[in-house]
Structures are given as C-alpha cells and as structure tokens.
Design a protein around this motif. Sequence first.
Motif, PDB file in Angstrom:
ATOM      1  N   ASP A 128       0.827  -1.188   0.000  1.00 46.52           N
ATOM      2  CA  ASP A 128       0.000   0.000   0.000  1.00 46.52           C
ATOM      3  C   ASP A 128       0.871   1.250   0.000  1.00 46.52           C
ATOM      4  OD1 ASP A 128      -2.353   1.397  -0.026  1.00 46.52           O
ATOM      5  OD2 ASP A 128      -3.242   0.249   1.592  1.00 46.52           O
ATOM      6  N   THR A 129       0.230   2.407  -0.156  1.00 44.60           N
ATOM      7  CA  THR A 129       0.942   3.672  -0.205  1.00 44.60           C
ATOM      8  C   THR A 129       0.541   4.535   0.985  1.00 44.60           C
ATOM      9  OG1 THR A 129      -0.762   4.829  -1.458  1.00 44.60           O
ATOM     10  CG2 THR A 129       0.860   3.565  -2.710  1.00 44.60           C
ATOM     11  N   THR A 130       1.257   5.630   1.179  1.00 42.14           N
ATOM     12  CA  THR A 130       0.924   6.558   2.254  1.00 42.14           C
ATOM     13  C   THR A 130       0.118   7.720   1.689  1.00 42.14           C
ATOM     14  OG1 THR A 130       3.050   7.673   1.942  1.00 42.14           O
ATOM     15  CG2 THR A 130       2.930   5.970   3.628  1.00 42.14           C
ATOM     16  N   PRO A 138      13.267   8.194   9.104  1.00 45.20           N
ATOM     17  CA  PRO A 138      12.740   9.187   8.170  1.00 45.20           C
ATOM     18  C   PRO A 138      12.597   8.566   6.787  1.00 45.20           C
ATOM     19  CG  PRO A 138      15.083   9.521   8.509  1.00 45.20           C
ATOM     20  CD  PRO A 138      14.680   8.409   9.433  1.00 45.20           C
ATOM     21  N   GLY A 139      11.666   9.072   5.995  1.00 46.99           N
ATOM     22  CA  GLY A 139      11.469   8.506   4.666  1.00 46.99           C
ATOM     23  C   GLY A 139      10.691   9.438   3.763  1.00 46.99           C
ATOM     24  N   ILE A 140      10.732   9.137   2.458  1.00 50.42           N
ATOM     25  CA  ILE A 140      10.003   9.923   1.465  1.00 50.42           C
ATOM     26  C   ILE A 140       9.224   8.980   0.557  1.00 50.42           C
ATOM     27  CG2 ILE A 140      11.664  11.821   1.452  1.00 50.42           C
ATOM     28  CD1 ILE A 140      12.763  10.689  -1.192  1.00 50.42           C
ATOM     29  N   GLU A 141       8.200   9.522  -0.092  1.00 49.29           N
ATOM     30  CA  GLU A 141       7.459   8.765  -1.096  1.00 49.29           C
ATOM     31  C   GLU A 141       7.084   9.692  -2.246  1.00 49.29           C
ATOM     32  OE1 GLU A 141       4.519   5.750  -0.047  1.00 49.29           O
ATOM     33  OE2 GLU A 141       3.095   6.781  -1.351  1.00 49.29           O
ATOM     34  N   LEU A 142       7.297   9.217  -3.473  1.00 49.07           N
ATOM     35  CA  LEU A 142       6.906   9.932  -4.682  1.00 49.07           C
ATOM     36  C   LEU A 142       5.770   9.162  -5.338  1.00 49.07           C
ATOM     37  CD1 LEU A 142      10.463  10.686  -6.142  1.00 49.07           C
ATOM     38  CD2 LEU A 142       9.050  12.187  -4.734  1.00 49.07           C
ATOM     39  N   ASN A 143       4.699   9.865  -5.705  1.00 51.67           N
ATOM     40  CA  ASN A 143       3.527   9.232  -6.292  1.00 51.67           C
ATOM     41  C   ASN A 143       3.187   9.845  -7.639  1.00 51.67           C
ATOM     42  OD1 ASN A 143       1.973   7.370  -4.203  1.00 51.67           O
ATOM     43  ND2 ASN A 143       2.792   9.104  -3.056  1.00 51.67           N
ATOM     44  N   TYR A 144       2.760   8.993  -8.562  1.00 47.34           N
ATOM     45  CA  TYR A 144       2.157   9.455  -9.816  1.00 47.34           C
ATOM     46  C   TYR A 144       0.797   8.778  -9.964  1.00 47.34           C
ATOM     47  CZ  TYR A 144       0.879   9.723 -14.705  1.00 47.34           C
ATOM     48  OH  TYR A 144       0.180   9.917 -15.860  1.00 47.34           O
ATOM     49  N   ASP A 145      -0.246   9.563 -10.175  1.00 45.15           N
ATOM     50  CA  ASP A 145      -1.605   9.051 -10.323  1.00 45.15           C
ATOM     51  C   ASP A 145      -2.201   9.557 -11.633  1.00 45.15           C
ATOM     52  OD1 ASP A 145      -1.841   7.940  -7.521  1.00 45.15           O
ATOM     53  OD2 ASP A 145      -1.559  10.067  -7.042  1.00 45.15           O
ATOM     54  N   TYR A 149       4.352   4.385  -7.397  1.00 45.79           N
ATOM     55  CA  TYR A 149       4.923   5.043  -6.244  1.00 45.79           C
ATOM     56  C   TYR A 149       6.297   4.469  -5.924  1.00 45.79           C
ATOM     57  CZ  TYR A 149       2.800   0.984  -3.889  1.00 45.79           C
ATOM     58  OH  TYR A 149       2.427  -0.280  -3.529  1.00 45.79           O
ATOM     59  N   LEU A 150       7.153   5.324  -5.375  1.00 45.22           N
ATOM     60  CA  LEU A 150       8.504   4.950  -4.963  1.00 45.22           C
ATOM     61  C   LEU A 150       8.705   5.427  -3.542  1.00 45.22           C
ATOM     62  CD1 LEU A 150      11.442   3.958  -5.646  1.00 45.22           C
ATOM     63  CD2 LEU A 150      11.913   6.336  -6.293  1.00 45.22           C
ATOM     64  N   THR A 151       9.106   4.524  -2.642  1.00 49.50           N
ATOM     65  CA  THR A 151       9.360   4.904  -1.259  1.00 49.50           C
ATOM     66  C   THR A 151      10.812   4.611  -0.886  1.00 49.50           C
ATOM     67  OG1 THR A 151       8.727   2.748  -0.319  1.00 49.50           O
ATOM     68  CG2 THR A 151       6.982   4.366  -0.641  1.00 49.50           C
ATOM     69  N   LEU A 152      11.364   5.468  -0.054  1.00 47.53           N
ATOM     70  CA  LEU A 152      12.734   5.312   0.433  1.00 47.53           C
ATOM     71  C   LEU A 152      12.751   5.663   1.910  1.00 47.53           C
ATOM     72  CD1 LEU A 152      15.805   4.895  -0.015  1.00 47.53           C
ATOM     73  CD2 LEU A 152      15.941   7.348  -0.530  1.00 47.53           C
ATOM     74  N   GLY A 207       6.251   0.392  -6.366  1.00 47.71           N
ATOM     75  CA  GLY A 207       4.956  -0.269  -6.437  1.00 47.71           C
ATOM     76  C   GLY A 207       4.009   0.386  -7.408  1.00 47.71           C
ATOM     77  N   MET A 208       2.885  -0.273  -7.618  1.00 45.22           N
ATOM     78  CA  MET A 208       1.836   0.243  -8.484  1.00 45.22           C
ATOM     79  C   MET A 208       0.484  -0.189  -7.930  1.00 45.22           C
ATOM     80  SD  MET A 208       1.633  -2.436 -11.672  1.00 45.22           S
ATOM     81  CE  MET A 208      -0.129  -2.084 -11.806  1.00 45.22           C
TER      82      MET A 208
END
Length: 263
Positions: free
Chosen positions: A29-31, A125-132, A143-146, A174-175
Amino acid sequence: MKNIKKTLLLTLGAAVAAFGFSTQAFAGDTTELLDHGMIEVAPTFTLDNIKDGKPSVAFGTAVGYGVTDFFTITTGFEIASEEALAGVGYGFDVDLLFTPYDSENFDFDFHVDFAMGDTGLELAPGIELNYDTDNDQNGFGLYLTLDLPISSGWKTEEEGEEVKTDLGLDLTLGMYYSVMEGHQLFLSGGLSVSNLAESYAERELEGNVALGYNFMIIDNFEMTTEVAITIPEEGDGTYAALSIGGIFDLPLLVDGGDAGAEE
C-alpha cells in the motif's frame, strides 16, 4: 470515489518489521494524508513466516488522525509471537506524515517514524513519490518509497558489550490499479539493507514482493488483504506472510461540519 490509499497500513507493517517480527504487512500500500478531522482505526491479523507449518501470529491496531490538510499523525501497536504461539514481542510506533507538494498527478510525501519495541528504539525518516493518472485514485498509479531506519543495539566485543548505532535502507517500487469503483489491486517489490554503518561487516540484504487487494464493504469500512514474500540474500529461508485487516473511518465535527463530507 472514496480514497482507498491509506497511511495506516504501511505504518503497521513498519512497526512489526522494526522489532524482529519479520513481517511485511501491507507493504504494497501507499501513504496518503487523512482528511482534516478524520480518525481512522485499522486492526490487522497476520500469519508470518509461513514455511514450516508453525507460522508466527501477530495482532495490531493503528489509529490515524488528520491534524490539518497537509499533516497526519498515526500511532500503531503490535504484539506478535516468535514461532507458532510461543514467545511474545511487541512494537509501538508514532508516524508523522507531511505532504509538502500535491498536484493533480504528482505528490511528494515526507514522514518520520518513531518506533519502540522489546529490543529498543528506532527512528526512520522517509520519502514517497507518487504518480496518479487520476487525482481520486480511480485509475492507475506508481509510487517509490525510500526509508532510512536508524537503530541501536548491544554488540558483544572482546572488551565486553557496547552500544552500536546503525543505519538501514528500505526501497520499494509499487503500483496500484483500480479494478472497479471501490476495489484496488496493489503490486510492489523492493529491498531492505541493514547494518550500513558501524556493523557493515554484518550487512544483510533482503528482497520482497507483495500483492494486495483492498475493497470497500460499506461507506466507512474497507477490507484489506495482502500476501508478501521475503527473500533473504542467500536465497535460503524464503518465507511468506498473509495479512487481513480493515479500516474504519470515524469523521469528527470540524468547523461545524462533518470532516471528509462531500460538498
């Protein structure tokens, strides 16, 4: 359509994995931020280390609150057995999620997770990039999480025991795809690397893949399911985890109206 992507599930999975329970609960899942004034409660049940007929068992609950339109705070608590029903460990965490940039198709999330368990504390700590393709997540998304978990532990040396602080790295790609209204399919893969600082000689690498399916039962309740497979660096000891849970939406009165109500 109601936003199905939630922050609670990822928080629960991170809390358990941080303290040796080895589950990747809902890693697919995503945040996402919660609406201002919205409370969500997410209980989960997990069977982990499914490979030898004696999987460990975990129970957890996360509670999230939408503090503002750009800030969500989530707390999670988990208890788990070590093998079958033998031995008990616990984990508790607080996750702070900020979304400094949110556009029609792209958004950037930043979070800090403070976790505590029977083995110590962890800061991640972390980041997430999303494209919808659709801002309401009715279509397809990537989405990409680090995350960079920081933890300390006791190490036995010739001179005796001493505390060593170490750094890890968790990377997930993920997708998701909206099969129909209220139904989403998640697929993700990633890797986790531990002991990248003081204990680099003991570096460990694990890969993981996860498949999840979330669907609405009623307007304020969503069913969540996931199967995750963890693959150690040596290839031995590969195991699976099955998680089943739900998300309850509990809107509060904010500024004289119902939080999250459609205009």
